[in-house]
Write a protein that holds these residues in place. Structure first.
Motif, PDB file in Angstrom:
ATOM      1  N   ASP A  44      14.126   8.735  19.795  1.00 24.24           N
ATOM      2  CA  ASP A  44      13.664   9.849  18.996  1.00 24.24           C
ATOM      3  C   ASP A  44      13.124  11.116  19.627  1.00 24.24           C
ATOM      4  N   ALA A  45      11.856  10.345  20.424  1.00 22.62           N
ATOM      5  CA  ALA A  45      10.535  11.328  20.744  1.00 22.62           C
ATOM      6  C   ALA A  45      11.914  11.521  21.776  1.00 22.62           C
ATOM      7  N   ASP A  46      10.513  13.292  22.553  1.00 24.90           N
ATOM      8  CA  ASP A  46      10.877  13.405  23.644  1.00 24.90           C
ATOM      9  C   ASP A  46       9.307  13.399  25.016  1.00 24.90           C
ATOM     10  N   HIS A  47       8.792  12.302  24.671  1.00 22.62           N
ATOM     11  CA  HIS A  47       7.859  11.734  25.084  1.00 22.62           C
ATOM     12  C   HIS A  47       7.011  10.328  25.212  1.00 22.62           C
ATOM     13  N   GLU A  48       6.302  10.226  26.577  1.00 20.67           N
ATOM     14  CA  GLU A  48       6.269   8.969  26.009  1.00 20.67           C
ATOM     15  C   GLU A  48       4.597   8.033  25.107  1.00 20.67           C
ATOM     16  N   ALA A  49       5.339   7.025  24.535  1.00 23.17           N
ATOM     17  CA  ALA A  49       4.417   6.613  23.813  1.00 23.17           C
ATOM     18  C   ALA A  49       2.868   6.377  24.126  1.00 23.17           C
ATOM     19  N   GLN A  50       1.779   6.469  23.099  1.00 19.82           N
ATOM     20  CA  GLN A  50       0.685   6.317  23.895  1.00 19.82           C
ATOM     21  C   GLN A  50       0.328   5.520  22.827  1.00 19.82           C
ATOM     22  N   THR A  51      -0.653   4.427  23.411  1.00 17.86           N
ATOM     23  CA  THR A  51      -1.044   3.089  22.230  1.00 17.86           C
ATOM     24  C   THR A  51      -2.623   3.650  21.591  1.00 17.86           C
ATOM     25  N   TRP A  52      -2.822   2.736  20.567  1.00 19.56           N
ATOM     26  CA  TRP A  52      -4.042   3.358  19.698  1.00 19.56           C
ATOM     27  C   TRP A  52      -5.712   2.579  20.912  1.00 19.56           C
TER      28      TRP A  52
END
Length: 103
Positions: A44-52
């Motif tokens: 769904d997102a147009d970017h890479e995920a970042q971890t907390w």
């Protein structure tokens, strides 16, 4: 609280994870949006995920799909069920925690 991704019910289950205990959504740090899983975010997102990062684990970033209560990352990682309503969480989610939370 809006949950993005391919949800299949109102308790945050999705097309990828939909057992009785798959009832959490995680607020992704990168976009501050709740998704049921890393696959839903990737689709769904147009970017890479970042971890907390550990320094932000006090941030409310986990949503119980049963009662809609939010938990801090550190609180979620310390329990196997919702502290507010007692709903059981999928303990196998720990296998994917590195995708959401800094190791």
């Amino acid at each position: 609280m809006r949950v993005f991704g391919s949800t299949v019910d109102d308790q945050t289950r999705c097309i990828h994870y939909r057992t009785e205990v798959d009832v959490i959504a995680i607020k992704f740090r990168c976009c501050r949006r709740y998704y049921p899983c890393h696959l839903c975010h990737a689709e769904d997102a147009d970017h890479e995920a970042q971890t907390w990062p550990r320094s932000e684990w006090a941030e409310p970033a986990v949503l119980c799909g049963v009662c809609k209560g939010e938990m801090a990352v550190q609180d979620y990682l310390a329990v196997t069920s919702c502290p507010s309503c007692g709903a059981r969480f999928n303990e196998r989610c720990a296998l994917h925690s590195h995708l959401y939370f800094e190791a």
